[in-house]
Design a protein around this motif. Structure first.
Motif, PDB file in Angstrom:
ATOM      1  N   ARG A 155      27.736   3.103 -43.069  1.00  0.00           N
ATOM      2  CA  ARG A 155      27.143   2.490 -41.885  1.00  0.00           C
ATOM      3  C   ARG A 155      25.676   2.895 -41.893  1.00  0.00           C
ATOM      4  O   ARG A 155      25.355   4.077 -41.837  1.00  0.00           O
ATOM      5  CB  ARG A 155      27.836   2.993 -40.638  1.00  0.00           C
ATOM      6  CG  ARG A 155      27.332   2.345 -39.391  1.00  0.00           C
ATOM      7  CD  ARG A 155      28.367   2.354 -38.310  1.00  0.00           C
ATOM      8  NE  ARG A 155      28.574   3.674 -37.757  1.00  0.00           N
ATOM      9  CZ  ARG A 155      29.728   4.100 -37.246  1.00  0.00           C
ATOM     10  NH1 ARG A 155      30.770   3.308 -37.252  1.00  0.00           N
ATOM     11  NH2 ARG A 155      29.832   5.286 -36.736  1.00  0.00           N
TER      12      ARG A 155
ATOM     13  N   ASN B 135      22.358   2.909 -39.991  1.00  0.00           N
ATOM     14  CA  ASN B 135      21.996   2.797 -38.571  1.00  0.00           C
ATOM     15  C   ASN B 135      20.493   2.711 -38.404  1.00  0.00           C
ATOM     16  O   ASN B 135      19.762   3.560 -38.917  1.00  0.00           O
ATOM     17  CB  ASN B 135      22.477   4.046 -37.816  1.00  0.00           C
ATOM     18  CG  ASN B 135      23.969   4.289 -37.969  1.00  0.00           C
ATOM     19  OD1 ASN B 135      24.777   3.439 -37.617  1.00  0.00           O
ATOM     20  ND2 ASN B 135      24.335   5.434 -38.508  1.00  0.00           N
TER      21      ASN B 135
ATOM     22  N   TYR C 281      17.834   2.841 -35.450  1.00  0.00           N
ATOM     23  CA  TYR C 281      17.641   3.118 -34.029  1.00  0.00           C
ATOM     24  C   TYR C 281      16.187   2.826 -33.669  1.00  0.00           C
ATOM     25  O   TYR C 281      15.302   3.625 -34.016  1.00  0.00           O
ATOM     26  CB  TYR C 281      17.916   4.593 -33.722  1.00  0.00           C
ATOM     27  CG  TYR C 281      19.285   5.099 -34.160  1.00  0.00           C
ATOM     28  CD1 TYR C 281      20.416   4.863 -33.388  1.00  0.00           C
ATOM     29  CD2 TYR C 281      19.436   5.844 -35.336  1.00  0.00           C
ATOM     30  CE1 TYR C 281      21.662   5.355 -33.781  1.00  0.00           C
ATOM     31  CE2 TYR C 281      20.682   6.334 -35.736  1.00  0.00           C
ATOM     32  CZ  TYR C 281      21.777   6.083 -34.950  1.00  0.00           C
ATOM     33  OH  TYR C 281      23.014   6.571 -35.331  1.00  0.00           O
TER      34      TYR C 281
ATOM     35  N   LEU D 129      23.992   6.178 -30.288  1.00  0.00           N
ATOM     36  CA  LEU D 129      25.410   6.078 -30.623  1.00  0.00           C
ATOM     37  C   LEU D 129      26.185   6.885 -29.598  1.00  0.00           C
ATOM     38  O   LEU D 129      25.884   8.063 -29.388  1.00  0.00           O
ATOM     39  CB  LEU D 129      25.627   6.670 -32.027  1.00  0.00           C
ATOM     40  CG  LEU D 129      26.589   5.983 -32.976  1.00  0.00           C
ATOM     41  CD1 LEU D 129      26.373   4.490 -33.059  1.00  0.00           C
ATOM     42  CD2 LEU D 129      26.453   6.594 -34.366  1.00  0.00           C
TER      43      LEU D 129
ATOM     44  N   HIS E 131      31.362  10.250 -30.137  1.00  0.00           N
ATOM     45  CA  HIS E 131      32.551   9.829 -30.884  1.00  0.00           C
ATOM     46  C   HIS E 131      32.883  10.897 -31.917  1.00  0.00           C
ATOM     47  O   HIS E 131      32.065  11.768 -32.206  1.00  0.00           O
ATOM     48  CB  HIS E 131      32.284   8.506 -31.611  1.00  0.00           C
ATOM     49  CG  HIS E 131      31.242   8.615 -32.689  1.00  0.00           C
ATOM     50  ND1 HIS E 131      29.897   8.683 -32.414  1.00  0.00           N
ATOM     51  CD2 HIS E 131      31.358   8.723 -34.036  1.00  0.00           C
ATOM     52  CE1 HIS E 131      29.226   8.803 -33.541  1.00  0.00           C
ATOM     53  NE2 HIS E 131      30.080   8.846 -34.551  1.00  0.00           N
TER      54      HIS E 131
ATOM     55  N   ASP F  11      34.478  10.901 -36.029  1.00  0.00           N
ATOM     56  CA  ASP F  11      34.626   9.932 -37.111  1.00  0.00           C
ATOM     57  C   ASP F  11      36.098   9.868 -37.531  1.00  0.00           C
ATOM     58  O   ASP F  11      36.679  10.903 -37.879  1.00  0.00           O
ATOM     59  CB  ASP F  11      33.731  10.320 -38.298  1.00  0.00           C
ATOM     60  CG  ASP F  11      32.240  10.243 -37.939  1.00  0.00           C
ATOM     61  OD1 ASP F  11      31.909   9.555 -36.950  1.00  0.00           O
ATOM     62  OD2 ASP F  11      31.425  10.865 -38.651  1.00  0.00           O
TER      63      ASP F  11
ATOM     64  N   HIS G   3      30.161  13.869 -31.686  1.00  0.00           N
ATOM     65  CA  HIS G   3      28.711  13.820 -31.872  1.00  0.00           C
ATOM     66  C   HIS G   3      28.168  12.505 -31.333  1.00  0.00           C
ATOM     67  O   HIS G   3      28.935  11.584 -31.040  1.00  0.00           O
ATOM     68  CB  HIS G   3      28.347  14.026 -33.342  1.00  0.00           C
ATOM     69  CG  HIS G   3      29.065  13.124 -34.307  1.00  0.00           C
ATOM     70  ND1 HIS G   3      30.393  13.294 -34.645  1.00  0.00           N
ATOM     71  CD2 HIS G   3      28.655  12.023 -34.984  1.00  0.00           C
ATOM     72  CE1 HIS G   3      30.759  12.359 -35.500  1.00  0.00           C
ATOM     73  NE2 HIS G   3      29.721  11.565 -35.718  1.00  0.00           N
TER      74      HIS G   3
ATOM     75  N   ARG H  74      14.283   5.489 -35.984  1.00  0.00           N
ATOM     76  CA  ARG H  74      15.068   6.457 -36.747  1.00  0.00           C
ATOM     77  C   ARG H  74      16.072   5.687 -37.578  1.00  0.00           C
ATOM     78  O   ARG H  74      16.684   4.725 -37.084  1.00  0.00           O
ATOM     79  CB  ARG H  74      15.779   7.416 -35.791  1.00  0.00           C
ATOM     80  CG  ARG H  74      16.691   8.397 -36.475  1.00  0.00           C
ATOM     81  CD  ARG H  74      17.133   9.518 -35.537  1.00  0.00           C
ATOM     82  NE  ARG H  74      17.981  10.451 -36.251  1.00  0.00           N
ATOM     83  CZ  ARG H  74      19.308  10.440 -36.198  1.00  0.00           C
ATOM     84  NH1 ARG H  74      19.947   9.569 -35.441  1.00  0.00           N
ATOM     85  NH2 ARG H  74      20.005  11.310 -36.902  1.00  0.00           N
TER      86      ARG H  74
ATOM     87  N   THR I 182      19.361   6.140 -40.399  1.00  0.00           N
ATOM     88  CA  THR I 182      20.298   7.049 -41.063  1.00  0.00           C
ATOM     89  C   THR I 182      21.338   6.246 -41.845  1.00  0.00           C
ATOM     90  O   THR I 182      21.599   5.080 -41.517  1.00  0.00           O
ATOM     91  CB  THR I 182      21.059   7.938 -40.043  1.00  0.00           C
ATOM     92  OG1 THR I 182      21.855   7.100 -39.194  1.00  0.00           O
ATOM     93  CG2 THR I 182      20.122   8.762 -39.188  1.00  0.00           C
TER      94      THR I 182
ATOM     95  N   ALA J  12      25.240   6.718 -42.787  1.00  0.00           N
ATOM     96  CA  ALA J  12      26.469   7.515 -42.689  1.00  0.00           C
ATOM     97  C   ALA J  12      27.438   6.980 -43.736  1.00  0.00           C
ATOM     98  O   ALA J  12      27.748   5.786 -43.755  1.00  0.00           O
ATOM     99  CB  ALA J  12      27.061   7.386 -41.293  1.00  0.00           C
TER     100      ALA J  12
END
Ligand code: AKG
Ligand code: FE2
Length: 547
Positions: A214, A216, A218, A230, A233, A235, A290, A300, A302, A304
């Protein structure tokens, strides 16, 4: 991995809406659309750079070096047990290559929306670019655009969702995916050593190292404290590797009921334990909640990378780990497990917000007013109800057990309220005059509500209502029986069915009236439970009797 997604038909709402576009549009006004405004974030305390709160750093080169391997493996185990998160350094991914993947991903997100929509999520699909996990128009939304791809096994990739711009994107992602498959296989071996289980037993669940990513994006938001990148949650996978593409921080993990900001160490991978590994290890390794927060001025990005279970596999605690205690998790089929996770979308863990719960507003308001009034009194007046030595009840600083301890910025008032016989009136203020009555009424309302909730929970878990009530000794509490067991004592029991909370989730808004709409007999309460109330028969008592 792709196969599992095909089995999950899912329709997202507004999947082509781009947060990046919204962020551009509101740059001047700062007016965040209501569906992105999150009131809950204000209330959450955050820890930043506090001594003692350092995410463990695990050095892969030490794990691989026979001289240091044992020591570093123990450190790895401790990180998985106590943090569920660690920074992985010297993981073997070349610095130049990391620059390449970071550049490719940044370039993809800087393309005009139309070009990104070439790989948009299709109807009923789950892979692609867009707004994921949006199931209703009313839902609060995360401030993020995502590109979600199944990356391993290689033959199950749906290349239609793999961007061709920039031209190096696919090759870079392919190489990154392979590198991370290797890193994860290595880590599993060291985890198996730490857990003292057969490596094959652990690796079997992840056979073929099914993997998805994923990515991301932001966007910045001038009202960063009103939005969430986010939602909280965990994972629903084995393990996750997070590469922070630029040096903007934003990941926060829940620790000791606070949010702890994770530092962006250049080139480190942030690794976290997912729900599956928590279940396999029978709770020894922790899957920690997290979330991602937004920077007011900087974007930002990232990636994952999720290491998932092999399709067709059953997920349950490893036999080798059951010697020390009973299984704390149910065994689930991996498809059902993953379905449950996605269906419940990204929501916080273990916290249920109950609306329409039936506790009259007036009852809560009276209590809040009386409490506020009590605390407004001069210290001397409050001290009349101070804690006594070796007694937890009363007014004061709770849980201070040593002179060196860090203290909470809070005065507390602790009272035993049920069973009624356990009340020690020496600690029950008489000023304001209605204080005792307000506590009594509120306490019986909450008792009534907990009893009803336990009924629904018992039904949901397929458990015997009597055995569930027995654990909390609800009947005794409500009847004013002589048991001294408190509700707190029963809080963590195996009946909390962690497999279900792990697979599914988390932080749901539940309307009490919806629960009550189901066909369940009302809670049977003893006849005389509030007759013996210290303050005579309360209004709530009268209501209870009628039910
Ligand atoms: O981007 C981040 O910091 C967190 C990402 C994450 O938790 C996820 O994608 O599951
Ligand atoms: Fe996550």
């Amino acid at each position: 991995m792709a196969e599992i997604f095909d089995k999950m038909k899912m329709e997202f709402v507004d999947k082509d809406e781009s947060v990046q576009v919204i962020a551009d549009n509101i740059r001047d006004t700062g007016e965040v659309p209501e569906k992105y405004v999150r009131s809950e974030i204000k209330a959450d305390p955050v820890i930043v750079d506090v001594e003692g709160y350092n995410l463990p750093v695990i050095d892969m080169s030490r794990l691989l070096n026979p001289e240091f391997s044992e020591e570093e493996t123990a450190k790895l185990g401790s990180a998985c047990e106590h943090w569920g998160f660690f920074q992985l350094v010297n993981h073997g991914l070349d610095g130049g290559f990391l620059q390449q993947i970071k550049a490719d991903i940044t370039e993809f997100f800087s393309l005009p929306l139309e070009e990104k929509l070439a790989v948009a999520i299709p109807p009923n699909g789950i892979q692609g670019f867009g707004h994921h996990f949006v199931f209703s128009k009313e839902q609060k939304l995360d401030w993020v655009d995502m590109l979600f791809l199944a990356t391993r096994p290689v033959e199950e990739r749906s290349l239609a969702f793999w961007p061709t711009k920039p031209s190096t994107f696919r090759d870079t992602l392919d190489k990154y995916s392979l590198e991370l498959a290797n890193v994860s296989a290595q880590l599993f071996k060291f985890m198996a050593n730490n857990l003292r289980v057969n490596q094959e037993a652990l690796l079997g669940t992840f056979k073929g190292l099914p993997q998805s990513m994923r990515i991301n994006y932001y966007p910045p938001c001038s009202q960063a404290n009103k939005v969430l990148g986010l939602s909280p949650h965990t994972d629903g996978v084995g393990m996750t590797f997070l590469l922070q593409v630029n040096d903007v921080e934003g990941l926060q993990i829940r620790k000791d009921d606070k949010w702890f900001s994770v530092e962006a160490i250049p080139e480190a991978l942030v690794v976290n334990i997912g729900d599956v590994l928590e279940i396999l290890t029978n709770g020894k390794y922790k899957s920690i909640e997290h979330r991602a927060v937004i920077n007011p001025v900087k974007e930002r990005i990232t990636i994952a990378t999720f290491l998932s279970v092999n399709l067709g596999c059953m997920i349950g605690p490893l036999q080798g780990l059951l010697k020390e205690g009973e299984a704390r998790y149910k065994v689930l089929d991996s498809v059902e497990f993953t379905k449950g996770y996605f269906a419940a979308k990204l929501e916080g863990r273990s916290i249920i917000k109950l609306t329409n719960h039936g506790v009259p507003d007036e009852v809560s308001e009276n209590l809040m007013n009386d409490i506020a009034e009590f605390f407004r009194q001069p210290l001397e007046a409050k001290k009349a109800y101070s804690q006594l030595p070796n007694n937890i009840e009363g007014y004061g600083q709770a849980f201070v057990v040593s002179d060196n301890q860090k203290l909470d910025w809070c005065d507390r008032f602790f009272l035993h309220v049920r069973p009624v016989e356990s009340r020690d009136l020496r600690f029950w203020p008489t000023n304001p005059a209605s204080f005792r009555h307000s506590v009594d009424v509120y306490s019986s309302e909450v008792a009534k509500l907990s009893c009803r909730l336990l009924e629904f929970m018992a039904k949901g878990m397929g458990a015997e209502l009597a055995s569930l009530l027995g654990i909390f000794e609800v009947a005794a509490h409500l009847r004013g029986g002589s048991s001294s067991a408190s509700q707190e004592d029963g809080r963590r029991t195996s009946l909390s069915s962690p497999a279900e909370t792990a697979a599914g989730p988390r932080h749901k808004q539940v309307a009490g009236s919806r629960l009550l709409g189901q066909e369940l007999a009302p809670c049977r309460l003893g006849d005389s439970h509030l007759h013996s109330s210290t303050f005579g028969r309360s209004q709530a008592g009268a209501e209870l009797e009628q039910s």
